[in-house]
Enzyme design. Sequence first.
Site, PDB file in Angstrom:
ATOM      1  N   CYS A  74      24.032 -20.784 -26.715  1.00 48.69           N
ATOM      2  CA  CYS A  74      22.913 -21.128 -27.593  1.00 48.69           C
ATOM      3  C   CYS A  74      21.676 -20.448 -27.030  1.00 48.69           C
ATOM      4  CB  CYS A  74      22.748 -22.636 -27.779  1.00 48.69           C
ATOM      5  SG  CYS A  74      22.022 -23.560 -26.413  1.00 48.69           S
ATOM      6  N   HIS A 122      32.245 -23.843  -6.334  1.00 47.90           N
ATOM      7  CA  HIS A 122      31.791 -25.116  -5.782  1.00 47.90           C
ATOM      8  C   HIS A 122      31.913 -26.296  -6.734  1.00 47.90           C
ATOM      9  CE1 HIS A 122      29.032 -23.045  -2.579  1.00 47.90           C
ATOM     10  NE2 HIS A 122      30.283 -22.629  -2.526  1.00 47.90           N
TER      11      HIS A 122
END
Length: 142
Positions: free
Chosen positions: A65, A98
């Site tokens: 977006c 991570h």
Amino acid sequence: MKIAIGNDHAGPDYKLAIVAHLESQGHEIKNYGTDTFNSVDYPDFGHPVALDVESKKADFGIIICGSGNGIAMTANKHQGIRAALCWTKEIASLARQHNNSNIISIPARFTSIQQAIEMVDTFLNTAFEGGRHENRVEKINC
């Protein structure tokens, strides 16, 4: 690999370029995005991508977006979804390493199409490191 993609009116050109790139690599793409620049509501395109990833119909998701924020907020309402807003390859890599992110959110108004393709490649080709990060990721869901 099965990948779901969704975008609002800020990203049809990004989506088309990313889809062409991924299909040339042999990936199977489920397209939930709009193909026009007419104003639409990003949740209508973020939810289907999140549902496919949540239900394991897709291995990963890509959402686009204008800022990348609204559609990421939408996807992150789903259990087990970890949509990461990325604007560099390094952030895309860390989102996978991570955070074990399973959806990349791209801000179309703040990155180029070439940057978006590079981020997607990095995202899809980076493994979760596990280890010390595993416990943290397990604490994300409510």
